[in-house]
Structure formats: C-alpha cells, structure tokens
Motif scaffolding. Structure first.
Motif, short mmCIF file in Angstrom:
data_model
loop_
_atom_site.label_atom_id
_atom_site.label_comp_id
_atom_site.label_asym_id
_atom_site.label_seq_id
_atom_site.Cartn_x
_atom_site.Cartn_y
_atom_site.Cartn_z
N VAL A 1 -14.15 -57.25 -28.56
CA VAL A 1 -14.08 -56.81 -29.95
C VAL A 1 -13.37 -55.47 -30.01
CG1 VAL A 1 -15.44 -56.16 -31.97
CG2 VAL A 1 -16.21 -58.02 -30.49
N LYS A 2 -12.43 -55.34 -30.92
CA LYS A 2 -11.70 -54.09 -31.04
C LYS A 2 -12.61 -52.98 -31.57
CE LYS A 2 -6.90 -55.46 -31.77
NZ LYS A 2 -5.76 -55.39 -32.70
N ASP A 3 -12.60 -51.83 -30.89
CA ASP A 3 -13.35 -50.68 -31.35
C ASP A 3 -12.46 -49.66 -32.05
OD1 ASP A 3 -15.87 -51.54 -30.46
OD2 ASP A 3 -15.43 -50.88 -28.42
N SER A 4 -11.14 -49.82 -31.92
CA SER A 4 -10.22 -48.94 -32.63
C SER A 4 -8.90 -49.67 -32.84
CB SER A 4 -10.00 -47.64 -31.85
OG SER A 4 -9.32 -47.89 -30.64
N TRP A 5 -8.20 -49.31 -33.88
CA TRP A 5 -6.91 -49.92 -34.17
C TRP A 5 -6.13 -49.00 -35.09
CZ3 TRP A 5 -11.62 -51.57 -35.84
CH2 TRP A 5 -11.86 -51.57 -37.21
N ASN A 6 -4.84 -49.26 -35.20
CA ASN A 6 -3.98 -48.47 -36.06
C ASN A 6 -3.75 -49.19 -37.37
OD1 ASN A 6 -3.60 -46.33 -34.23
ND2 ASN A 6 -2.00 -47.46 -33.16
N LEU A 7 -3.67 -48.43 -38.44
CA LEU A 7 -3.46 -48.97 -39.77
C LEU A 7 -2.16 -48.37 -40.31
CD1 LEU A 7 -4.96 -50.81 -41.83
CD2 LEU A 7 -5.93 -48.73 -42.81
N PHE A 8 -1.23 -49.25 -40.73
CA PHE A 8 0.08 -48.81 -41.21
C PHE A 8 0.24 -49.18 -42.68
CE2 PHE A 8 0.41 -49.77 -36.71
CZ PHE A 8 1.10 -48.68 -36.20
N ASN A 9 0.96 -48.34 -43.40
CA ASN A 9 1.32 -48.68 -44.78
C ASN A 9 2.49 -47.79 -45.19
OD1 ASN A 9 1.45 -49.57 -47.42
ND2 ASN A 9 -0.76 -49.47 -47.76
N GLN A 10 3.66 -48.42 -45.35
CA GLN A 10 4.86 -47.75 -45.84
C GLN A 10 5.15 -46.44 -45.09
OE1 GLN A 10 5.20 -47.55 -50.12
NE2 GLN A 10 4.04 -49.45 -50.40
N GLY A 11 5.13 -46.52 -43.77
CA GLY A 11 5.47 -45.37 -42.95
C GLY A 11 4.30 -44.48 -42.59
N LYS A 12 3.17 -44.63 -43.27
CA LYS A 12 1.97 -43.85 -42.96
C LYS A 12 1.17 -44.57 -41.87
CE LYS A 12 2.40 -40.64 -46.20
NZ LYS A 12 2.48 -39.19 -45.91
N GLN A 13 0.63 -43.80 -40.92
CA GLN A 13 -0.14 -44.38 -39.83
C GLN A 13 -1.46 -43.65 -39.68
OE1 GLN A 13 1.90 -44.91 -36.08
NE2 GLN A 13 0.02 -44.74 -34.91
N TYR A 14 -2.54 -44.43 -39.56
CA TYR A 14 -3.87 -43.87 -39.39
C TYR A 14 -4.59 -44.62 -38.27
CZ TYR A 14 -2.83 -41.92 -43.98
OH TYR A 14 -2.23 -41.27 -45.02
N LYS A 15 -5.53 -43.95 -37.64
CA LYS A 15 -6.34 -44.57 -36.60
C LYS A 15 -7.73 -44.85 -37.15
CE LYS A 15 -7.94 -44.10 -31.83
NZ LYS A 15 -7.96 -43.25 -30.60
N VAL A 16 -8.16 -46.11 -37.01
CA VAL A 16 -9.48 -46.52 -37.47
C VAL A 16 -10.35 -46.75 -36.24
CG1 VAL A 16 -10.80 -48.18 -38.84
CG2 VAL A 16 -8.42 -47.67 -39.44
N GLU A 17 -11.54 -46.15 -36.22
CA GLU A 17 -12.45 -46.29 -35.08
C GLU A 17 -13.81 -46.78 -35.56
OE1 GLU A 17 -12.05 -43.05 -31.92
OE2 GLU A 17 -11.30 -42.05 -33.73
N LYS A 18 -14.38 -47.71 -34.78
CA LYS A 18 -15.72 -48.19 -35.05
C LYS A 18 -16.70 -47.28 -34.34
CE LYS A 18 -18.60 -52.35 -34.67
NZ LYS A 18 -18.66 -53.75 -34.18
N ILE A 19 -17.53 -46.55 -35.12
CA ILE A 19 -18.44 -45.58 -34.52
C ILE A 19 -19.84 -46.15 -34.33
CG2 ILE A 19 -17.16 -43.57 -35.29
CD1 ILE A 19 -18.96 -43.35 -37.68
#
Length: 359
Positions: free
Chosen positions: A127-145
C-alpha cells in the motif's frame, strides 16, 4: 525527367528517411520493472533527437518508447511508442499479454504467465504511504500519517494541509475531505476557497495527429460480433477485426455506452469500449478487461455508470452494489448511505477509487 528534378527528389527522399530514422532513436533506460514471475521485464527509453511532446517537457517528462524484454532469451520482444515515459506505470500484465490502460495497445507474450502467479502478485502489492500530486505544473507530496489521515507538503517540505482524509485534483484546484468529513476546495496554490473553482481548464493540450478508434456491433444468425478498427488522424476505417462475440440467444438489445451500435473516438478523448447487453429483465456490461457483470438495472445517464442489484446500488467498476442510497459524484466524491454489520445506518463518502470515508 530532367536531372535537377531527379537530384531534388533524391535529396527530399533522403531527408525524409533521415528524419524518420532520427525520430525513432531513443536513449536511456527508465522505470524498469519485472513481470510477476520474472520471465519478462519492461522499461522505457526517451526520444534522443526529437521530443514532439513539448507540452509535457515542462513537467520533467518526455516522449519515447516502451520495451518488453525477455529475461530468459535476453532480447527485446516488443516495442511501442508512448507520449510520456512515465506512462509506463499505466501498463499491466495479464496471462498472455502486456497491455496499456484501456487495452489501447497490446504486446503479446511468447510464453504465458500463470494466472495464479498474477493473482498472488496483485495481492502482495504494498500500500502506498506517500505519493506525488500534480496539477497544472504544481507538485505536492501527500503522505499517509495514520489510518485515514493524510498530510500535504510543498516541494520544500512545508506542511500545507494535515489531518485530512482525502485529496484529489480537479480542474484548476483540489478537492479535500477534511477531518470532519466535510468537502472543501482549494486553488492550485492550496489556498482554501469558499466554493469549487471554475471547471474550465486554464489551458489544454491537444495533439493533431493521433490514433483513431472505431467500434461496431454486427449481427449474424447466431452472434453479435463486436469489431474494432484503428486508424490515424481520420475515421475512414477499412480493417475492422472481430474482438469478441455475444450469442443472440435471450438478448433483447445490445449497444455501446452511447446507446448505439457504433462508436468512434481518438486518442485525445478516449472513451470506454464497454458493451451493454439488454436481456429484457436484467442487464450485462461486457468489458474487455473485466469480462461480463450482471445487474438488475443500469443508469447510463450517470457518469460513472450507476448500477443496481437486489435493490442495492453501486458505481460500475468502482464500488460493489452495497448502498441503500448513492448520490451522484461531486467531482471525485459521492455521498452514500449503507447498512452496517449490526443493521445500523452508516453514511459517508466514497471516492472515485472506491475508498469509503464513513462519518
């Protein structure tokens, strides 16, 4: 023909041959991964001289090719072009082939992979605990805490959101389910909005020369024949091939999701190839990937398709038919009501991947 014209045609021919050769040259090895049983591997290489996918290069991606490698014979056994090399993650293994998402492109395997091996492999995926989220050139890191709790950080590690249950991209922003199980909206910079952002895209990239696809259903004395054709830039198909057949016995009607027996689209705007079979008192939905599933009723006016079995509702290929009430999706979340294990009524949201968020 005069000599100067011959020379000019020769130069033009050589130029075209050279351009074709250069456009097919790739380099590097990226994202290599192996088949579940280790017989094969797959990796990507990027265009060496030309990168026509300019729209994606700004986001660190490039066009190229995907290569299927036989680990036992030590040779490449299949190659296909891809618009972005990161799309290798949208290729999947089956018993007899490697196929892209939606089965648009398939590469046959010389030796089959055991079904049990594939099933065991799919169940063992972490199961992924972290992944990257992209939208129109913006990038964020999502983490399951923790269970059902996420935090979102920018590229510098600054925490922008935390203790949320869900985040997904929508046009010009993001949709969030906060810790109170309420829907909230944020702009591209993750600034909170009072309402959903406008759905019109600020920019859109469309390729001019792309593959086109045609499907049709034809009938003979015993079967409905489902046929497929692939073209390039136009819809003048002359090479329809049978990809499946359905017995006419007990079938009242049969059609694609557009309620017609013909379907065309191109690679810019892909459509589902599923076939609806009306048996009069119940329905079947035939999918190239999932086979046929049966329901008491289906609602094609909803996207995704809303289905019902034994007076319980679901969304086709997203959820099971287990809900007493299931509302339309608001972007990526749909409100539901279901009965719990002790008969209690449970309410919450289900996301577009089938994950439930119970209040």
């Amino acid at each position: 023909m005069k000599l100067p014209i011959k020379i000019l045609l020769g130069i033009l021919t050589c130029t075209l041959i050279a351009l074709y050769w250069f456009s097919n040259q790739t380099e590097g090895e990226y994202y290599r991964r192996h088949s579940p049983d280790g017989q094969y591997s797959i990796y990507a290489s990027r265009n060496k001289y030309f990168n026509l996918d300019i729209a994606f290069s700004n986001f660190g991606d490039k066009g190229g090719k995907i290569h299927l490698y036989d680990e036992l014979e030590n040779k490449i056994i299949g190659t296909a072009s891809i618009a972005m090399i990161s799309n290798i993650n949208e290729w999947f293994w089956s018993e007899e082939e490697l196929h892209s998402k939606g089965s648009i492109i398939n590469i046959k395997l010389p030796r089959k992979i055991s079904t049990k091996t594939i099933n065991k492999y799919n169940k063992s995926l972490p199961v992924k605990d972290s992944w990257n989220l992209f939208n129109q050139g913006k990038q964020y890191k999502v983490e399951k805490i923790s269970h059902r709790k996420l935090k979102v950080s920018d590229e510098n590690g600054k925490i922008l959101l935390q203790d949320i249950e869900h985040i997904s991209q929508i046009n010009n922003g993001f949709q969030v389910l906060n810790k109170s199980k309420e829907i909230a909206y944020y702009d591209l910079g993750l600034n909170k909005l009072q309402k959903a952002p406008p759905i019109q895209k600020e920019f859109s990239e469309i390729c001019g020369n792309v593959n086109t696809y045609g499907f049709r259903i034809e009938e003979n004395e015993k079967y409905f024949l489902i046929k497929k054709a692939v073209g390039f830039t136009n819809y003048s198909f002359n090479d329809y091939k049978i990809i499946d057949a359905v017995s006419i016995e007990k079938v009242k009607d049969i059609y694609f999701l557009n309620k017609k027996r013909e379907l065309t689209f191109d690679a810019n705007f892909l459509e589902k190839e599923d076939v609806v079979i009306d048996f009069g008192t119940y329905f079947g939905i035939l999918s190239n990937q999932y086979g046929i599933q049966y329901f008491d009723s289906i609602d094609l006016s909803k996207n995704p398709i809303k289905v019902m079995r034994n007076k319980l509702y679901g969304y086709y290929n997203i959820t099971q038919t287990q809900y007493l009430d299931l509302q339309p999706f608001e972007f990526n979340l749909a409100k539901f009501k279901k009965r719990g294990p002790d008969g209690e009524i449970m309410v919450g949201f289900v996301d577009n991947k089938g994950n439930k968020h119970i209040k």
